[in-house]
Every structure is written in C-alpha cells, then in structure tokens.
Design a protein around this motif. Structure first.
Motif, PDB file in Angstrom:
ATOM      1  N   ILE A 175       0.871  -1.172   0.000  1.00  0.00           N
ATOM      2  CA  ILE A 175       0.000   0.000   0.000  1.00  0.00           C
ATOM      3  C   ILE A 175       0.908   1.221   0.000  1.00  0.00           C
ATOM      4  CG2 ILE A 175      -1.799   1.294   1.202  1.00  0.00           C
ATOM      5  CD1 ILE A 175      -2.695  -1.290   2.515  1.00  0.00           C
ATOM      6  N   ALA A 176       0.972   1.925  -1.125  1.00  0.00           N
ATOM      7  CA  ALA A 176       1.839   3.093  -1.268  1.00  0.00           C
ATOM      8  C   ALA A 176       1.003   4.355  -1.165  1.00  0.00           C
ATOM      9  CB  ALA A 176       2.586   3.057  -2.592  1.00  0.00           C
ATOM     10  N   VAL A 177       1.403   5.265  -0.297  1.00  0.00           N
ATOM     11  CA  VAL A 177       0.611   6.459   0.002  1.00  0.00           C
ATOM     12  C   VAL A 177       1.284   7.707  -0.558  1.00  0.00           C
ATOM     13  CG1 VAL A 177      -0.348   7.891   1.843  1.00  0.00           C
ATOM     14  CG2 VAL A 177      -0.321   5.402   2.092  1.00  0.00           C
ATOM     15  N   CYS A 178       0.600   8.390  -1.464  1.00  0.00           N
ATOM     16  CA  CYS A 178       1.010   9.690  -1.985  1.00  0.00           C
ATOM     17  C   CYS A 178       2.310   9.617  -2.785  1.00  0.00           C
ATOM     18  CB  CYS A 178       1.093  10.711  -0.844  1.00  0.00           C
ATOM     19  SG  CYS A 178       1.352  12.409  -1.421  1.00  0.00           S
ATOM     20  N   GLN A 179       3.320  10.358  -2.379  1.00  0.00           N
ATOM     21  CA  GLN A 179       4.543  10.549  -3.158  1.00  0.00           C
ATOM     22  C   GLN A 179       5.185   9.249  -3.666  1.00  0.00           C
ATOM     23  OE1 GLN A 179       7.749  10.057  -1.054  1.00  0.00           O
ATOM     24  NE2 GLN A 179       8.655   9.692  -3.046  1.00  0.00           N
ATOM     25  N   PRO A 180       5.260   8.166  -2.889  1.00  0.00           N
ATOM     26  CA  PRO A 180       5.953   6.971  -3.385  1.00  0.00           C
ATOM     27  C   PRO A 180       5.128   6.097  -4.323  1.00  0.00           C
ATOM     28  CG  PRO A 180       5.197   6.573  -1.158  1.00  0.00           C
ATOM     29  CD  PRO A 180       4.861   8.016  -1.479  1.00  0.00           C
ATOM     30  N   ALA A 181       3.886   6.455  -4.611  1.00  0.00           N
ATOM     31  CA  ALA A 181       3.060   5.609  -5.478  1.00  0.00           C
ATOM     32  C   ALA A 181       3.729   5.330  -6.830  1.00  0.00           C
ATOM     33  CB  ALA A 181       1.680   6.231  -5.663  1.00  0.00           C
ATOM     34  N   PRO A 182       4.255   6.345  -7.539  1.00  0.00           N
ATOM     35  CA  PRO A 182       4.923   6.058  -8.814  1.00  0.00           C
ATOM     36  C   PRO A 182       6.149   5.167  -8.657  1.00  0.00           C
ATOM     37  CG  PRO A 182       4.707   8.436  -8.466  1.00  0.00           C
ATOM     38  CD  PRO A 182       4.207   7.777  -7.246  1.00  0.00           C
ATOM     39  N   LEU A 183       6.883   5.356  -7.550  1.00  0.00           N
ATOM     40  CA  LEU A 183       8.102   4.572  -7.348  1.00  0.00           C
ATOM     41  C   LEU A 183       7.778   3.153  -6.910  1.00  0.00           C
ATOM     42  CD1 LEU A 183      10.351   7.295  -5.664  1.00  0.00           C
ATOM     43  CD2 LEU A 183       9.996   6.776  -8.094  1.00  0.00           C
ATOM     44  N   ALA A 184       6.681   2.958  -6.187  1.00  0.00           N
ATOM     45  CA  ALA A 184       6.247   1.604  -5.846  1.00  0.00           C
ATOM     46  C   ALA A 184       5.822   0.860  -7.108  1.00  0.00           C
ATOM     47  CB  ALA A 184       5.099   1.659  -4.841  1.00  0.00           C
ATOM     48  N   LEU A 185       5.165   1.576  -8.012  1.00  0.00           N
ATOM     49  CA  LEU A 185       4.789   0.980  -9.299  1.00  0.00           C
ATOM     50  C   LEU A 185       6.036   0.604 -10.094  1.00  0.00           C
ATOM     51  CD1 LEU A 185       2.384   0.374 -11.242  1.00  0.00           C
ATOM     52  CD2 LEU A 185       2.693   2.683 -12.160  1.00  0.00           C
ATOM     53  N   ALA A 186       7.034   1.499 -10.090  1.00  0.00           N
ATOM     54  CA  ALA A 186       8.287   1.230 -10.807  1.00  0.00           C
ATOM     55  C   ALA A 186       9.039   0.057 -10.180  1.00  0.00           C
ATOM     56  CB  ALA A 186       9.160   2.479 -10.806  1.00  0.00           C
ATOM     57  N   ALA A 187       9.061  -0.035  -8.845  1.00  0.00           N
ATOM     58  CA  ALA A 187       9.753  -1.138  -8.171  1.00  0.00           C
ATOM     59  C   ALA A 187       9.112  -2.473  -8.523  1.00  0.00           C
ATOM     60  CB  ALA A 187       9.729  -0.917  -6.660  1.00  0.00           C
ATOM     61  N   THR A 188       7.780  -2.487  -8.614  1.00  0.00           N
ATOM     62  CA  THR A 188       7.078  -3.718  -8.990  1.00  0.00           C
ATOM     63  C   THR A 188       7.410  -4.113 -10.418  1.00  0.00           C
ATOM     64  OG1 THR A 188       5.271  -3.105  -7.490  1.00  0.00           O
ATOM     65  CG2 THR A 188       4.811  -4.807  -9.114  1.00  0.00           C
ATOM     66  N   ALA A 189       7.457  -3.129 -11.319  1.00  0.00           N
ATOM     67  CA  ALA A 189       7.812  -3.406 -12.713  1.00  0.00           C
ATOM     68  C   ALA A 189       9.259  -3.882 -12.822  1.00  0.00           C
ATOM     69  CB  ALA A 189       7.592  -2.155 -13.557  1.00  0.00           C
ATOM     70  N   TYR A 190      10.129  -3.308 -12.001  1.00  0.00           N
ATOM     71  CA  TYR A 190      11.543  -3.723 -11.991  1.00  0.00           C
ATOM     72  C   TYR A 190      11.645  -5.203 -11.610  1.00  0.00           C
ATOM     73  CZ  TYR A 190      16.537  -3.569 -10.749  1.00  0.00           C
ATOM     74  OH  TYR A 190      17.890  -3.802 -10.669  1.00  0.00           O
ATOM     75  N   LYS A 337       5.294  -4.667 -18.144  1.00  0.00           N
ATOM     76  CA  LYS A 337       5.775  -6.006 -17.804  1.00  0.00           C
ATOM     77  C   LYS A 337       5.044  -6.602 -16.592  1.00  0.00           C
ATOM     78  CE  LYS A 337       9.057  -6.249 -20.945  1.00  0.00           C
ATOM     79  NZ  LYS A 337       9.033  -7.247 -22.040  1.00  0.00           N
ATOM     80  N   ILE A 338       4.299  -5.768 -15.890  1.00  0.00           N
ATOM     81  CA  ILE A 338       3.524  -6.271 -14.753  1.00  0.00           C
ATOM     82  C   ILE A 338       2.325  -7.029 -15.311  1.00  0.00           C
ATOM     83  CG2 ILE A 338       2.177  -5.645 -12.710  1.00  0.00           C
ATOM     84  CD1 ILE A 338       3.864  -3.112 -12.476  1.00  0.00           C
ATOM     85  N   ASP A 364      -4.140   2.493 -16.917  1.00  0.00           N
ATOM     86  CA  ASP A 364      -3.972   2.505 -18.372  1.00  0.00           C
ATOM     87  C   ASP A 364      -2.553   2.111 -18.779  1.00  0.00           C
ATOM     88  OD1 ASP A 364      -6.596   3.287 -18.837  1.00  0.00           O
ATOM     89  OD2 ASP A 364      -6.117   5.425 -18.760  1.00  0.00           O
ATOM     90  N   MET A 365      -1.607   2.332 -17.885  1.00  0.00           N
ATOM     91  CA  MET A 365      -0.217   1.987 -18.192  1.00  0.00           C
ATOM     92  C   MET A 365       0.043   0.491 -18.052  1.00  0.00           C
ATOM     93  SD  MET A 365       1.581   5.099 -16.103  1.00  0.00           S
ATOM     94  CE  MET A 365       3.228   4.477 -16.443  1.00  0.00           C
ATOM     95  N   LEU A 366      -0.827  -0.208 -17.335  1.00  0.00           N
ATOM     96  CA  LEU A 366      -0.639  -1.641 -17.086  1.00  0.00           C
ATOM     97  C   LEU A 366      -1.198  -2.447 -18.252  1.00  0.00           C
ATOM     98  CD1 LEU A 366      -1.642  -1.431 -13.339  1.00  0.00           C
ATOM     99  CD2 LEU A 366       0.625  -2.079 -14.166  1.00  0.00           C
TER     100      LEU A 366
END
Length: 425
Positions: A175-190, A337-338, A364-366
C-alpha cells in the motif's frame, strides 16, 4: 544558499523562538501574577506554552505510540516495533503483535518521503494492525546521515523498495501512500523483469502522482513554473555543524514546513490563536485535538537534495513514470511487464495535492495486466489526508482495500479472518 551558515541560521531562528516561548511561559507563570486581575499574564503564559511546544516539535522525531492492539480474542496484545532490514537512508520495520497467530495478510505500507516522518501514517498502521501483519518503510532524516554514506535519489528509493519486497517475499501486499506511489509501481515493474517471483501479490496506490499532468494542482503548477536551476539555487542547503550529516546537501524540513503552512496560512493562524485562548482558559490538554495534529504536522525531516530534485525533475517535469520512460541504473523499467500483480488505485474527489485522475492513470499503463486484476475507487468528498488516515479511510477505503487483498490471495479470500469479515460489511 549552499553554505552551512544558512542552515545554521534557520536552526538558530527556530531555537530562538522556542526559547522566547519558554521565557514567556515562565514569566507569565510566576505566582505573583495571580494577584493581578488583568488576564494579560495568562495570555503571555498561554502564548509561551503554545510557541515553545510548536518550535520544539520541529526537530523531534515522533514516537509511534502504538503499544497494544485488541485482537479477535478480545484481549489487548502488546505491540513492539522491530527492524527487519536496516539501511543508511531507511529501514524496513515490523509491528509485531505478541501472543497472536501470524496474520495471513502481510502488508507493506510505503510511507512518503516528503518532509514528514513515517509516523504520519500512525493511524493507518493502527487501523490495519488488528487484521494484518504490518510493515512500513521508516525513512531517516537526511541531516543525521553522514556524507560518507553517499547519495540517495529516486532510483535509490526504488531499489530500497525492491530489496524490502525481496525480503518480505511474494505474499506481500503493498500500500503506497502519496509521493511513493509512482516509485512503488516502478519497483514492482523492476521486479517483474529482474525477479518475478519476488513481486508482491497486490499493489494499492493511494493518492499518488502517477501522471501529474492528468489533473492540475498547485503542486504540479509549481513544478512547471520553477526551473531546476532556481530550485537548486533557492531551496537546497548544506546541513550545519550540529548534525551528523554536516555538509550534506538537503532540502530542509523547516523550509518544506514553511511551504506547507503558507498554503493554508489563515487556517493555521486561526488554529493557533484558538489554541492560545484554550490554554489561557485552562481548557486545553496535552493530547487534545490540536496537539495531536500539530505534534505530528510540525515534526519535519530533511530530504537529500538529489532525492528532492530528481523527484521534481523526473516525476513532475519530465513525466518519466507517466510516459513509461523511467530508468534505474541505466535500465528502462517497463510498467507493461507487470502481468500478475493485482493493482488498485484510490483517489479522493477533493484531493488538492494529487487530484483525481493522477493516480488512476496507472491502470492505463498496465497494458500487460488483465482487466480483472485492476480496480479503482474514487472516494466522494475526501481530501488528501482523509483517503489514508481520516474518516473516509476508516469507514470506506480500508474495508475495500482488505477485500481487494483477500480477493487476490492464494485461497481467493476464503481464509480471511472473522474480524476482517465483520469490518468489510
């Protein structure tokens, strides 16, 4: 701006105001003042008490103050905070509930690094503890980190999340709150490319700027108006002599706080004036509503300069996450890639920080994720804070998130606890 004296001057001003408050409190509290019918001394004392407390909180890291939790058996169970992974710029910590079986829901709360400590999510943690094993990212104050530890930017932040997820295993729910949401998405894709088995089971993104251009706010407008050169020149400073991180380039927490306060200056001024009157009348308490809020709100931390600048430049200006062009260590991270992680976005209709549209853009990006693994919730009437810590979170959003986690569990949600069923109704 990049000299140690500037940082120390700002700290000196804070320290002086704290001293003035303490002096006024002591002066107005002399017993002899009770002989005078004029309320002037009560007001002086009240102003001093509120001022001293306010400026003292700005350099204090709040405690979690989560000592116990009531579980299914109706008993209080002791809660201890344990460090699972220790790193120079942030730890992975676990809220261990003693005397109960390990919960099937393993939740990683990704706290924002935007000027406040992870304790900003205290109420979020407390609300999840009865039904989940709760972990959280506990980011460190940059002024306390020696220069010898090196840099920390958004790529490093992403790699920290990658390491934390590897440690927790594939049954984690992020559960990513506010600012880290894009980076949590990127970490999952990584992880989807580098180590698919370490991906979390679900990813919930709450009020995050996945695509800042999707809906304009004061935050996104500021990012467009100011150049990177202006930001570096006027807001970046070097940590002063008092702290272990002396010489490190940072975006100071006190400067961030002044920006926060200026956005709603009248509201804050009214709140403090009312609190002074309550103290003068003897109606205020150490843990009243005002103190509970401002003890947390005023406690700020410095961010590394490279993290702050790279966030503004790469997330808000260049839209690297939104355009799927984000790179980590020179390697592009492809959100498409997710393919197996269920993703839910949560937005508040009155959110003036990350407006509706910014977070749901993630779906939409997924492109590689089936529609049945995507979900979105728009909470009517909720502001930014309310969607992760307020009444909207407690009454509406939290049950939906737990249901989403259960629906994507290995057993399809059949093994969820009785308490979770009751709270999901």
């Amino acid at each position: 701006m990049k000299n140690l004296a500037t940082y120390d001057l700002m700290e000196t001003m804070r320290n002086t105001n704290q001293w003035l408050g303490a002096t006024a409190l002591a002066f107005g509290s002399y017993p002899i003042t009770g002989m005078m019918p004029n309320p002037f001394f009560q007001l002086v004392s009240a102003w001093g008490e509120v001022t001293e407390r306010s400026f003292a909180r700005m350099v204090a890291k709040p405690d979690w103050n989560i000592h116990s939790v009531v579980c299914e058996d109706g008993r209080d169970h002791i809660v201890t905070v344990e460090t699972e992974v220790s790193r120079p710029f942030g730890d992975l910590i676990h809220f261990r509930v003693h005397g109960r079986e390990i919960k099937k829901r393993k939740v990683l709360l990704v706290a924002p690094m935007s000027g406040h400590y992870a304790t900003l999510l205290r109420s979020t943690v407390a609300s999840l503890l009865p039904d989940c094993e709760v972990y959280i990212t506990d980011w460190h104050n940059a002024r306390e980190i020696p220069v010898s530890e090196g840099k920390f930017d958004i790529e490093d932040y992403t790699l920290y999340l990658v390491d934390f997820l590897k440690h927790l295993g594939p049954d984690a729910n992020v559960i990513a709150v506010c600012q880290p949401a894009p980076l949590a998405l990127a970490a999952t894709a990584y992880l989807a490319e580098e180590e698919p088995k370490a991906q979390p089971r679900t990813l919930t993104l709450i009020g995050g700027p996945i695509n800042p251009d999707a809906a304009a706010t004061d935050v996104t407008d500021f990012g467009r108006r100011v150049t990177m050169g202006q930001l570096e020149q006027f807001v970046i400073q070097r940590v002063g002599f008092k702290y272990a991180g002396v010489g490190r380039l940072v975006y100071p927490g006190l400067q961030q706080l002044s920006s926060f306060m200026s956005m709603n200056a009248e509201k804050h001024a009214k709140a403090f004036n009312e609190q002074i009157m309550r103290v003068a009348k003897g109606e205020a308490g150490d843990h009243d509503k005002h103190n509970r809020f401002y003890d947390e709100y005023l406690a700020v931390m410095d961010m590394t300069a490279e993290f702050y600048l790279s966030t503004v430049e790469r997330v808000f200006k260049n839209l690297e996450i939104a355009q799927n062009k984000f790179t980590v260590n020179g390697k592009q991270v492809d959100i498409g890639k997710i393919t197996s992680v269920a993703v839910k976005t949560v937005e508040g209709s009155n959110d003036d920080i990350s407006a509706p549209g910014q977070c749901v853009a993630a779906l939409d990006m997924l492109t590689g994720l089936p529609d049945e693994k995507k979900a979105n919730h728009l909470e009517p009437g909720a502001g930014h804070y309310g969607i992760f810590a307020g009444k909207s979170w407690r009454n509406n959003i939290r049950p939906l998130v737990l249901d989403f986690i259960d629906a994507n569990a290995d057993d399809g949600g059949k093994g969820k606890s009785k308490v979770a069923k009751l709270k999901s109704v």
